[in-house]
Scaffold this active site. Structure first.
Site, PDB file in Angstrom:
ATOM      1  N   HIS A  49       0.838  -1.214   0.000  1.00 18.51           N
ATOM      2  CA  HIS A  49       0.000   0.000   0.000  1.00 18.51           C
ATOM      3  C   HIS A  49       0.866   1.254   0.000  1.00 18.51           C
ATOM      4  O   HIS A  49       1.738   1.405   0.852  1.00 18.51           O
ATOM      5  CB  HIS A  49      -0.872   0.039   1.260  1.00 18.51           C
ATOM      6  CG  HIS A  49      -1.987  -0.952   1.248  1.00 18.51           C
ATOM      7  ND1 HIS A  49      -3.062  -0.881   2.093  1.00 18.51           N
ATOM      8  CD2 HIS A  49      -2.201  -2.044   0.471  1.00 18.51           C
ATOM      9  CE1 HIS A  49      -3.891  -1.892   1.851  1.00 18.51           C
ATOM     10  NE2 HIS A  49      -3.387  -2.611   0.886  1.00 18.51           N
TER      11      HIS A  49
ATOM     12  N   TYR B  23      -8.977   4.985   8.163  1.00 18.56           N
ATOM     13  CA  TYR B  23      -9.158   5.258   9.595  1.00 18.56           C
ATOM     14  C   TYR B  23     -10.228   6.337   9.681  1.00 18.56           C
ATOM     15  O   TYR B  23     -10.094   7.378   9.033  1.00 18.56           O
ATOM     16  CB  TYR B  23      -7.869   5.796  10.225  1.00 18.56           C
ATOM     17  CG  TYR B  23      -6.766   4.768  10.393  1.00 18.56           C
ATOM     18  CD1 TYR B  23      -5.935   4.417   9.329  1.00 18.56           C
ATOM     19  CD2 TYR B  23      -6.535   4.174  11.629  1.00 18.56           C
ATOM     20  CE1 TYR B  23      -4.912   3.494   9.504  1.00 18.56           C
ATOM     21  CE2 TYR B  23      -5.507   3.257  11.811  1.00 18.56           C
ATOM     22  CZ  TYR B  23      -4.699   2.913  10.736  1.00 18.56           C
ATOM     23  OH  TYR B  23      -3.691   1.998  10.914  1.00 18.56           O
TER      24      TYR B  23
ATOM     25  N   PRO C 212      -3.491  -0.436  19.398  1.00 19.81           N
ATOM     26  CA  PRO C 212      -3.260  -0.883  18.026  1.00 19.81           C
ATOM     27  C   PRO C 212      -3.382   0.194  16.932  1.00 19.81           C
ATOM     28  O   PRO C 212      -3.020  -0.063  15.783  1.00 19.81           O
ATOM     29  CB  PRO C 212      -4.325  -1.967  17.823  1.00 19.81           C
ATOM     30  CG  PRO C 212      -5.382  -1.665  18.823  1.00 19.81           C
ATOM     31  CD  PRO C 212      -4.703  -1.032  19.987  1.00 19.81           C
TER      32      PRO C 212
ATOM     33  N   LYS D 132       1.758  -0.811  15.370  1.00 20.66           N
ATOM     34  CA  LYS D 132       3.187  -0.912  15.685  1.00 20.66           C
ATOM     35  C   LYS D 132       3.613  -2.181  16.430  1.00 20.66           C
ATOM     36  O   LYS D 132       4.799  -2.519  16.435  1.00 20.66           O
ATOM     37  CB  LYS D 132       3.613   0.290  16.549  1.00 20.66           C
ATOM     38  CG  LYS D 132       3.633   1.603  15.801  1.00 20.66           C
ATOM     39  CD  LYS D 132       4.894   1.725  14.971  1.00 20.66           C
ATOM     40  CE  LYS D 132       4.804   2.820  13.942  1.00 20.66           C
ATOM     41  NZ  LYS D 132       4.560   2.356  12.585  1.00 20.66           N
TER      42      LYS D 132
ATOM     43  N   TYR E  73       4.299   6.300  10.671  1.00 17.93           N
ATOM     44  CA  TYR E  73       3.426   5.185  10.316  1.00 17.93           C
ATOM     45  C   TYR E  73       4.186   4.119   9.518  1.00 17.93           C
ATOM     46  O   TYR E  73       4.046   2.923   9.789  1.00 17.93           O
ATOM     47  CB  TYR E  73       2.214   5.690   9.522  1.00 17.93           C
ATOM     48  CG  TYR E  73       1.129   4.660   9.359  1.00 17.93           C
ATOM     49  CD1 TYR E  73       0.214   4.414  10.379  1.00 17.93           C
ATOM     50  CD2 TYR E  73       1.032   3.904   8.191  1.00 17.93           C
ATOM     51  CE1 TYR E  73      -0.768   3.448  10.238  1.00 17.93           C
ATOM     52  CE2 TYR E  73       0.050   2.933   8.039  1.00 17.93           C
ATOM     53  CZ  TYR E  73      -0.850   2.726   9.070  1.00 17.93           C
ATOM     54  OH  TYR E  73      -1.812   1.762   8.939  1.00 17.93           O
TER      55      TYR E  73
HETATM   56  P1  FAD Z   1       2.458 -12.785  21.048  1.00 16.28           P
HETATM   57  O1  FAD Z   1       1.990 -12.724  19.644  1.00 16.28           O
HETATM   58  O2  FAD Z   1       1.479 -12.522  22.133  1.00 16.28           O
HETATM   59  O3  FAD Z   1       3.143 -14.197  21.259  1.00 16.28           O
HETATM   60  C1  FAD Z   1       3.457 -14.699  22.541  1.00 16.28           C
HETATM   61  C2  FAD Z   1       3.372 -16.214  22.498  1.00 16.28           C
HETATM   62  O4  FAD Z   1       3.743 -16.733  23.763  1.00 16.28           O
HETATM   63  C3  FAD Z   1       1.957 -16.704  22.225  1.00 16.28           C
HETATM   64  O5  FAD Z   1       1.985 -17.654  21.187  1.00 16.28           O
HETATM   65  C4  FAD Z   1       1.502 -17.275  23.551  1.00 16.28           C
HETATM   66  O6  FAD Z   1       0.580 -18.328  23.374  1.00 16.28           O
HETATM   67  C5  FAD Z   1       2.834 -17.750  24.126  1.00 16.28           C
HETATM   68  N1  FAD Z   1       2.838 -17.854  25.584  1.00 16.28           N
HETATM   69  C6  FAD Z   1       2.206 -17.084  26.495  1.00 16.28           C
HETATM   70  N2  FAD Z   1       2.462 -17.527  27.741  1.00 16.28           N
HETATM   71  C7  FAD Z   1       3.274 -18.603  27.618  1.00 16.28           C
HETATM   72  C8  FAD Z   1       3.885 -19.489  28.542  1.00 16.28           C
HETATM   73  N3  FAD Z   1       3.686 -19.352  29.857  1.00 16.28           N
HETATM   74  N4  FAD Z   1       4.653 -20.478  28.068  1.00 16.28           N
HETATM   75  C9  FAD Z   1       4.868 -20.631  26.735  1.00 16.28           C
HETATM   76  N5  FAD Z   1       4.303 -19.812  25.806  1.00 16.28           N
HETATM   77  C10 FAD Z   1       3.525 -18.823  26.257  1.00 16.28           C
HETATM   78  N6  FAD Z   1       0.701  -4.936  15.550  1.00 16.28           N
HETATM   79  C11 FAD Z   1       1.151  -4.393  14.394  1.00 16.28           C
HETATM   80  O7  FAD Z   1       2.369  -4.239  14.243  1.00 16.28           O
HETATM   81  N7  FAD Z   1       0.325  -4.029  13.365  1.00 16.28           N
HETATM   82  C12 FAD Z   1      -1.018  -4.165  13.476  1.00 16.28           C
HETATM   83  O8  FAD Z   1      -1.728  -3.879  12.507  1.00 16.28           O
HETATM   84  C13 FAD Z   1      -1.542  -4.684  14.713  1.00 16.28           C
HETATM   85  N8  FAD Z   1      -2.877  -4.840  14.894  1.00 16.28           N
HETATM   86  C14 FAD Z   1      -3.334  -5.489  15.989  1.00 16.28           C
HETATM   87  C15 FAD Z   1      -4.686  -5.720  16.076  1.00 16.28           C
HETATM   88  C16 FAD Z   1      -5.190  -6.395  17.175  1.00 16.28           C
HETATM   89  C17 FAD Z   1      -6.666  -6.622  17.256  1.00 16.28           C
HETATM   90  C18 FAD Z   1      -4.310  -6.878  18.197  1.00 16.28           C
HETATM   91  C19 FAD Z   1      -4.820  -7.675  19.367  1.00 16.28           C
HETATM   92  C20 FAD Z   1      -2.948  -6.659  18.105  1.00 16.28           C
HETATM   93  C21 FAD Z   1      -2.447  -5.954  17.012  1.00 16.28           C
HETATM   94  N9  FAD Z   1      -1.093  -5.721  16.874  1.00 16.28           N
HETATM   95  C22 FAD Z   1      -0.628  -5.096  15.747  1.00 16.28           C
HETATM   96  C23 FAD Z   1      -0.156  -6.149  17.914  1.00 16.28           C
HETATM   97  C24 FAD Z   1       0.504  -7.497  17.608  1.00 16.28           C
HETATM   98  O9  FAD Z   1      -0.472  -8.474  17.358  1.00 16.28           O
HETATM   99  C25 FAD Z   1       1.399  -7.923  18.777  1.00 16.28           C
HETATM  100  O10 FAD Z   1       2.235  -6.845  19.114  1.00 16.28           O
HETATM  101  C26 FAD Z   1       2.250  -9.165  18.436  1.00 16.28           C
HETATM  102  O11 FAD Z   1       1.458 -10.317  18.482  1.00 16.28           O
HETATM  103  C27 FAD Z   1       3.436  -9.325  19.404  1.00 16.28           C
HETATM  104  O12 FAD Z   1       4.125 -10.519  19.142  1.00 16.28           O
HETATM  105  P2  FAD Z   1       4.833 -11.317  20.311  1.00 16.28           P
HETATM  106  O13 FAD Z   1       5.456 -12.498  19.664  1.00 16.28           O
HETATM  107  O14 FAD Z   1       5.651 -10.395  21.112  1.00 16.28           O
HETATM  108  O15 FAD Z   1       3.652 -11.753  21.288  1.00 16.28           O
HETATM  109  C1  DHB Z   2      -4.967  -3.483  11.215  1.00 19.36           C
HETATM  110  C2  DHB Z   2      -4.753  -3.395  12.562  1.00 19.36           C
HETATM  111  C3  DHB Z   2      -4.352  -2.192  13.107  1.00 19.36           C
HETATM  112  O1  DHB Z   2      -4.120  -2.100  14.429  1.00 19.36           O
HETATM  113  C4  DHB Z   2      -4.158  -1.074  12.311  1.00 19.36           C
HETATM  114  O2  DHB Z   2      -3.767   0.088  12.869  1.00 19.36           O
HETATM  115  C5  DHB Z   2      -4.358  -1.173  10.949  1.00 19.36           C
HETATM  116  C6  DHB Z   2      -4.761  -2.403  10.392  1.00 19.36           C
HETATM  117  C7  DHB Z   2      -5.395  -4.784  10.641  1.00 19.36           C
HETATM  118  O3  DHB Z   2      -5.625  -5.710  11.428  1.00 19.36           O
HETATM  119  O4  DHB Z   2      -5.507  -4.884   9.414  1.00 19.36           O
END
Ligand code: FAD
Ligand code: DHB
Length: 406
Positions: free
Chosen positions: A75, A203, A295, A299, A387
């Protein structure tokens, strides 16, 4: 008890843990990844969708970007709907960089595939995970797997277990400082089987609250609505969700999302959170285990990728030259980017959400800011620069750009 020895023990198989395992493998470093959920659950969990160019570059340069390059949607910009008036932010023209829409679950799927191909350990459905000996030279991870008590003895532990994991809470409270802010609203997110009616994200700030139009593919639309943190999903039948989305995304040009069957829905709370430092003894925290952003700025996943890139470089330096200089700087180096993203995510959230402070001054001030940000070239450039994200391996002006994986 079964005892396994490895160089780096990784807790969590989300994007952070899997990418770290992959980068360490590329550097010839062994690791074991333990995950408490089932493999299918991890692969199907619907979350982020927007990848910064730095994240895309990291995936391509480290050899896990083939499907992303084929299927990711590149995009050049996005729009902000300011009370019915659509204003485009031209990311490519303003910054020379772009974003890619590719579901987090697809990233996770690709990384699990790459891990399996290496033959290195990745254990799903482990229970009762605990870390110990963090200040010693041989920390360990204990857990139950298939009814058997196991221990991984390692040189370092990477806490990549997300916000609700066990690694951060294993650090004594007096050794860390926590910064936190909880927001008085949340997002109701849905996936719909409907072709996206716009090729770019929208947005929207509407009198009824925030809404976001996004997508996952040419056949799947992803949408979010501002709601209450304790919103009861049973009160949201599909027709109510669509009525609200159509009202909040509607604009003077008549553009609206295509309506289709809703295949998944969930409520996500909003929080800003940072732990400092992101290290305790021989355990390093990365991704959501160390920091959470609301979110709106997209980021979270990107920050997780930047953390583990840094951690992989620091660990590679330790094993290759015996120097701990990068490990010692890991937390400070990560926190620079983390706080920039915290400020931006807080700002995007405050800019676009309805907050019922009861003082009309606040909503008029917010509207003035929306007008400024969507009309001034200087303000739009600042928004766009944040962004699209700063390159991984290169923080702010002043530091020489280093190549990814150098
Ligand atoms: P997680 O993805 O949470 O992974 C952690 C892992 O550890 C999981 O698999 C969990 O099951 C495991 N775990 C937990 N406890 C234990 C334990 N005790 N023992 C073993 N394993 C365990 N970010 C963006 O950059 N862009 C976006 O557009 C965006 N949109 C989002 C939209 C939504 C609705 C949400 C909820 C989040 C969004 N995020 C976005 C944020 C992004 O999803 C998270 O920042 C990302 O998942 C972080 O990755 P991580 O590996 O640090 O943590
Ligand atoms: C999406 C999630 C976000 O948090 C955002 O800022 C933009 C897009 C998505 O899930 O597509």
């Amino acid at each position: 008890m079964k005892i396994t020895r490895t160089q780096v023990g990784i807790v969590g198989a989300g994007p952070a843990g899997l990418m770290l395992g992959h980068l360490l493998h590329m550097a010839g470093i062994d690791s074991v990844i333990v995950e408490d959920r089932a493999r299918d659950y991890v692969i199907e969990r619907v979350r982020a969708g927007v990848l910064e160019q730095g994240t895309v570059d990291l995936m391509i340069d480290s050899g896990v970007g083939d499907r992303l390059q084929r299927e990711g949607l590149s995009h050049d910009g996005f729009s902000i709907n300011v009370y019915g008036k659509l204003r485009r932010i031209d990311l490519a023209a303003l910054t020379g960089r772009r974003i890619t829409v590719y579901g987090q679950n697809e990233v996770v799927k690709d990384l699990i595939g790459a891990r399996m191909a290496t033959g290195r350990a990745l254990l799903f459905e482990v229970a009762d995970v605990a870390v110990h000996g963090l200040k010693s030279s041989q920390p360990g991870i204990r857990f139950n797997h298939n009814g058997e008590l196991q221990e991984i003895r390692c040189d370092f532990i990477a806490g990549c277990d997300g916000f609700h994991g066990i690694c951060r809470p294993s650090i004594p409270e007096d050794s860390i400082r926590i910064y936190e802010r909880v927001y008085p609203f949340a997002w109701l997110g849905v996936l719909a089987s409907a072709a996206p009616s716009s090729p770019e994200l929208v947005y929207s700030r509407h009198a009824r609250g925030f809404a976001l139009f996004s997508m996952r593919s040419n056949a799947v639309t992803r949408l979010y609505l501002q709601c209450a943190p304790d919103e009861d999903l049973t009160q949201w039948p599909d027709n109510r969700i669509w009525d609200e989305l159509l009202a909040r995304l509607g604009n003077d040009d008549g553009w609206k999302p295509n309506v289709g069957p809703i295949t998944q829905k969930g409520v996500t709370g909003m929080r800003s959170f940072v732990v400092e430092p992101m290290q305790y003894g021989r355990m390093f925290l990365a991704g959501d285990a160390a920091h959470i952003v609301p979110p709106t700025g997209a980021k979270g996943l990107n920050l997780a990728m930047a953390d583990v890139w840094r951690l992989s470089r620091a660990l590679a330096e330790h094993y290759q030259s015996g120097s701990d200089a990068l490990l010692d700087r890991y937390s400070d180096d990560c926190l620079q980017r983390v706080w920039r993203a915290q400020q931006f995510s807080w700002w995007m959230t405050s800019l676009l959400h309805r907050s019922d402070t009861g003082n009309p001054f606040d909503s008029r001030r917010q509207r003035a800011e929306l007008e400024y940000v969507t009309n001034s070239l200087a303000a739009m450039t600042s928004l766009a620069e944040n962004y699209v994200g700063f390159p991984i391996a290169h923080e702010f002006a002043g530091e020489l750009e280093k190549t990814v994986l150098s």
